[in-house]
Design a protein around this motif. Structure first.
Motif, PDB file in Angstrom:
ATOM      1  N   VAL A 109      -1.164  -6.921   4.393  1.00  0.00           N
ATOM      2  CA  VAL A 109      -0.380  -5.953   3.618  1.00  0.00           C
ATOM      3  C   VAL A 109       1.088  -6.104   3.984  1.00  0.00           C
ATOM      4  O   VAL A 109       1.458  -5.981   5.155  1.00  0.00           O
ATOM      5  N   LYS A 110       1.915  -6.403   2.986  1.00  0.00           N
ATOM      6  CA  LYS A 110       3.348  -6.574   3.251  1.00  0.00           C
ATOM      7  C   LYS A 110       3.978  -5.295   3.792  1.00  0.00           C
ATOM      8  O   LYS A 110       4.658  -5.301   4.818  1.00  0.00           O
ATOM      9  N   SER A 111       3.765  -4.210   3.062  1.00  0.00           N
ATOM     10  CA  SER A 111       4.382  -2.932   3.430  1.00  0.00           C
ATOM     11  C   SER A 111       3.417  -1.798   3.133  1.00  0.00           C
ATOM     12  O   SER A 111       2.659  -1.850   2.154  1.00  0.00           O
ATOM     13  N   GLN A 112       3.470  -0.783   3.985  1.00  0.00           N
ATOM     14  CA  GLN A 112       2.738   0.447   3.709  1.00  0.00           C
ATOM     15  C   GLN A 112       3.752   1.595   3.666  1.00  0.00           C
ATOM     16  O   GLN A 112       4.568   1.742   4.572  1.00  0.00           O
ATOM     17  N   TYR A 113       3.677   2.392   2.607  1.00  0.00           N
ATOM     18  CA  TYR A 113       4.566   3.540   2.444  1.00  0.00           C
ATOM     19  C   TYR A 113       3.790   4.831   2.661  1.00  0.00           C
ATOM     20  O   TYR A 113       2.697   5.009   2.112  1.00  0.00           O
ATOM     21  N   LEU A 114       4.367   5.724   3.456  1.00  0.00           N
ATOM     22  CA  LEU A 114       3.861   7.078   3.601  1.00  0.00           C
ATOM     23  C   LEU A 114       5.028   7.999   3.247  1.00  0.00           C
ATOM     24  O   LEU A 114       5.874   8.306   4.095  1.00  0.00           O
ATOM     25  N   LEU A 115       5.084   8.389   1.999  1.00  0.00           N
ATOM     26  CA  LEU A 115       6.212   9.150   1.496  1.00  0.00           C
ATOM     27  C   LEU A 115       5.870  10.634   1.461  1.00  0.00           C
ATOM     28  O   LEU A 115       5.005  11.059   0.702  1.00  0.00           O
TER      29      LEU A 115
ATOM     30  N   PRO B 224      -4.115   4.972  15.244  1.00  0.00           N
ATOM     31  CA  PRO B 224      -4.035   3.539  15.585  1.00  0.00           C
ATOM     32  C   PRO B 224      -4.448   2.636  14.428  1.00  0.00           C
ATOM     33  O   PRO B 224      -3.914   1.530  14.273  1.00  0.00           O
ATOM     34  N   VAL B 225      -5.396   3.089  13.603  1.00  0.00           N
ATOM     35  CA  VAL B 225      -5.813   2.308  12.448  1.00  0.00           C
ATOM     36  C   VAL B 225      -4.679   2.254  11.417  1.00  0.00           C
ATOM     37  O   VAL B 225      -4.367   1.204  10.863  1.00  0.00           O
ATOM     38  N   LEU B 226      -4.061   3.393  11.179  1.00  0.00           N
ATOM     39  CA  LEU B 226      -2.925   3.456  10.254  1.00  0.00           C
ATOM     40  C   LEU B 226      -1.853   2.434  10.646  1.00  0.00           C
ATOM     41  O   LEU B 226      -1.328   1.710   9.791  1.00  0.00           O
ATOM     42  N   LEU B 227      -1.535   2.367  11.933  1.00  0.00           N
ATOM     43  CA  LEU B 227      -0.461   1.487  12.407  1.00  0.00           C
ATOM     44  C   LEU B 227      -0.787   0.011  12.250  1.00  0.00           C
ATOM     45  O   LEU B 227       0.106  -0.835  12.330  1.00  0.00           O
ATOM     46  N   SER B 228      -2.045  -0.310  12.030  1.00  0.00           N
ATOM     47  CA  SER B 228      -2.430  -1.712  11.912  1.00  0.00           C
ATOM     48  C   SER B 228      -2.306  -2.222  10.479  1.00  0.00           C
ATOM     49  O   SER B 228      -2.499  -3.405  10.218  1.00  0.00           O
ATOM     50  N   ILE B 229      -1.981  -1.322   9.529  1.00  0.00           N
ATOM     51  CA  ILE B 229      -1.900  -1.696   8.111  1.00  0.00           C
ATOM     52  C   ILE B 229      -0.441  -1.835   7.703  1.00  0.00           C
ATOM     53  O   ILE B 229       0.307  -0.853   7.684  1.00  0.00           O
ATOM     54  N   GLY B 230      -0.026  -3.057   7.393  1.00  0.00           N
ATOM     55  CA  GLY B 230       1.331  -3.279   6.906  1.00  0.00           C
ATOM     56  C   GLY B 230       2.222  -3.962   7.929  1.00  0.00           C
ATOM     57  O   GLY B 230       2.313  -3.519   9.074  1.00  0.00           O
ATOM     58  N   ASN B 231       2.844  -5.060   7.510  1.00  0.00           N
ATOM     59  CA  ASN B 231       3.845  -5.688   8.384  1.00  0.00           C
ATOM     60  C   ASN B 231       5.036  -4.754   8.571  1.00  0.00           C
ATOM     61  O   ASN B 231       5.702  -4.779   9.600  1.00  0.00           O
ATOM     62  N   ASP B 232       5.309  -3.949   7.560  1.00  0.00           N
ATOM     63  CA  ASP B 232       6.314  -2.888   7.643  1.00  0.00           C
ATOM     64  C   ASP B 232       5.649  -1.583   7.252  1.00  0.00           C
ATOM     65  O   ASP B 232       4.862  -1.544   6.303  1.00  0.00           O
ATOM     66  N   ILE B 233       5.970  -0.522   7.973  1.00  0.00           N
ATOM     67  CA  ILE B 233       5.488   0.811   7.629  1.00  0.00           C
ATOM     68  C   ILE B 233       6.710   1.689   7.408  1.00  0.00           C
ATOM     69  O   ILE B 233       7.577   1.776   8.282  1.00  0.00           O
ATOM     70  N   ILE B 234       6.779   2.318   6.241  1.00  0.00           N
ATOM     71  CA  ILE B 234       7.927   3.138   5.886  1.00  0.00           C
ATOM     72  C   ILE B 234       7.468   4.573   5.709  1.00  0.00           C
ATOM     73  O   ILE B 234       6.592   4.861   4.883  1.00  0.00           O
ATOM     74  N   VAL B 235       8.032   5.480   6.505  1.00  0.00           N
ATOM     75  CA  VAL B 235       7.663   6.898   6.466  1.00  0.00           C
ATOM     76  C   VAL B 235       8.897   7.696   6.055  1.00  0.00           C
ATOM     77  O   VAL B 235       9.985   7.478   6.586  1.00  0.00           O
ATOM     78  N   ARG B 236       8.715   8.615   5.128  1.00  0.00           N
ATOM     79  CA  ARG B 236       9.832   9.475   4.721  1.00  0.00           C
ATOM     80  C   ARG B 236       9.427  10.944   4.777  1.00  0.00           C
ATOM     81  O   ARG B 236       8.282  11.294   4.504  1.00  0.00           O
ATOM     82  N   SER B 237      10.381  11.780   5.130  1.00  0.00           N
ATOM     83  CA  SER B 237      10.157  13.218   5.167  1.00  0.00           C
ATOM     84  C   SER B 237      11.501  13.925   5.140  1.00  0.00           C
ATOM     85  O   SER B 237      12.522  13.345   5.523  1.00  0.00           O
TER      86      SER B 237
ATOM     87  N   LEU C 215       0.839  -1.196   0.000  1.00  0.00           N
ATOM     88  CA  LEU C 215       0.000   0.000   0.000  1.00  0.00           C
ATOM     89  C   LEU C 215       0.875   1.247   0.000  1.00  0.00           C
ATOM     90  O   LEU C 215       1.788   1.378   0.812  1.00  0.00           O
ATOM     91  N   ASP C 216       0.578   2.146  -0.926  1.00  0.00           N
ATOM     92  CA  ASP C 216       1.281   3.423  -1.039  1.00  0.00           C
ATOM     93  C   ASP C 216       0.272   4.510  -0.682  1.00  0.00           C
ATOM     94  O   ASP C 216      -0.562   4.886  -1.506  1.00  0.00           O
ATOM     95  N   SER C 217       0.327   5.000   0.553  1.00  0.00           N
ATOM     96  CA  SER C 217      -0.696   5.918   1.063  1.00  0.00           C
ATOM     97  C   SER C 217      -0.316   7.376   0.814  1.00  0.00           C
ATOM     98  O   SER C 217       0.780   7.810   1.167  1.00  0.00           O
ATOM     99  N   GLY C 218      -1.233   8.126   0.203  1.00  0.00           N
ATOM    100  CA  GLY C 218      -0.955   9.509  -0.124  1.00  0.00           C
ATOM    101  C   GLY C 218       0.017   9.587  -1.285  1.00  0.00           C
ATOM    102  O   GLY C 218       1.053  10.247  -1.214  1.00  0.00           O
ATOM    103  N   VAL C 219      -0.330   8.923  -2.387  1.00  0.00           N
ATOM    104  CA  VAL C 219       0.607   8.671  -3.480  1.00  0.00           C
ATOM    105  C   VAL C 219       0.861   9.888  -4.363  1.00  0.00           C
ATOM    106  O   VAL C 219       1.803   9.901  -5.146  1.00  0.00           O
ATOM    107  N   GLY C 220       0.044  10.933  -4.254  1.00  0.00           N
ATOM    108  CA  GLY C 220       0.246  12.109  -5.093  1.00  0.00           C
ATOM    109  C   GLY C 220       0.019  11.791  -6.553  1.00  0.00           C
ATOM    110  O   GLY C 220      -1.024  11.290  -6.955  1.00  0.00           O
ATOM    111  N   THR C 221       1.013  12.064  -7.383  1.00  0.00           N
ATOM    112  CA  THR C 221       0.873  11.845  -8.824  1.00  0.00           C
ATOM    113  C   THR C 221       1.135  10.403  -9.236  1.00  0.00           C
ATOM    114  O   THR C 221       0.928  10.044 -10.392  1.00  0.00           O
TER     115      THR C 221
END
Length: 288
Positions: A175-181, A203-216, A95-101
């Motif tokens: 969900v294997k991984s969730q990205y919030l880029l 708390p709902v966000l944190l339940s999606i994805g065995n891995d959660i990757i956040v970038r900023s 899952l790629d959350s907030g994918v933009g373009t």
């Protein structure tokens, strides 16, 4: 597009500051106790928040279309679920959350050709920049769900994230991984509760994805994201957080980071933000 060298001349030669720089000298960090109170309150009142926040109708329609496509995508017609045995090598969901373009979803699709990449954004304007994306099915051409030409493993979905996350939980999808880029940082202190990690849906966000990757590019953002995740984890150990009467979080969340990210070349930049940052030397931080 670089700022003049003296724009942020604070005498600290170790910092590379650009037009995109956000740090604790520009935006003060949240008070630790205030953040703890906010996140704890959201954990306690999650049921009430969800009860008063109905799932958006257009998101439900988009989710059903994603579900139909996913059943055709996976070889046996079965979408990976928590209760199903499997391995990391088998086709799965990313899952790629907030994918933009959609640049990041396309690149993730190249990196994970066996997996189905679901890129979600609420903006029709941003998603419509993909001229080579077509409706996922002939029966649904309302732009809610599109598939990228030449990449049948990449879906671009117009949906409201909070509702989409809840539907994933209700279906029990693995969900294997969730990205919030580069999530919108809402840097003004008065907008703290608009940031993902201080929002009621966290708390709902944190339940999606065995891995959660956040970038900023704002290191303080990912630091506070990690702090909030630990607060939720501590609360969940004492009082398991549930959704639809089912626990939605593991007993312990482990965070690794944040770490500085080094992009070797422009072509490896996952997002347009990363591309801009690479061009001007802006720092990037990743939290897992």
């Amino acid at each position: 597009g670089q700022r003049k060298p003296n724009r942020f001349d604070d005498g600290n030669a170790d910092k590379n500051r650009t037009i995109y720089t956000i740090d604790d000298t520009v935006c003060l960090p949240a008070d630790e106790e205030v953040l703890r109170k906010i996140v704890t309150k959201h954990c306690k009142s999650l049921d009430k928040y969800l009860e008063n926040s109905p799932i958006a109708a257009h998101t439900e329609a988009a989710f059903l279309e994603v579900k139909r496509y996913a059943k055709k995508f996976f070889p046996d017609g079965t979408i990976p679920k928590h209760s199903s045995p499997g391995s990391s090598d088998e086709p799965g969901l990313i899952l790629d959350s907030g994918v933009g373009t959609g640049r990041s979803s396309r690149m993730l699709g190249e990196q994970h050709p066996k997996d189905l990449i679901i890129g979600v954004d609420r903006s029709h304007a941003r998603l419509s920049k993909n001229d080579d994306a077509t409706a996922a099915s002939e029966d649904n051409d309302d732009f809610f769900v599109q598939v990228v030409e030449g990449q049948p493993n990449v879906l671009l979905v117009r949906a409201e994230l909070g509702s989409f996350w809840r539907l994933i939980i209700e279906e029990g999808w693995e969900v294997k991984s969730q990205y919030l880029l580069y999530p919108n940082p809402y840097p003004k202190p008065r907008r703290l509760k608009s940031r993902f990690y201080a929002h009621p849906v966290f708390p709902v966000l944190l339940s999606i994805g065995n891995d959660i990757i956040v970038r900023s590019n704002w290191e303080g953002y990912v630091n506070e994201f990690a702090a909030s995740a630990n607060i939720v984890s501590d609360y969940n150990k004492a009082m398991p957080i549930t959704y639809a009467d089912k626990p939605i979080l593991s007993s312990r969340l482990l965070t690794d980071g944040p770490q500085a990210v080094v992009i070797e070349k422009e072509a490896s930049a996952l997002t347009l933000f990363e591309k801009k940052y690479f061009e001007c030397g802006e720092s990037i931080y990743e939290l897992r």
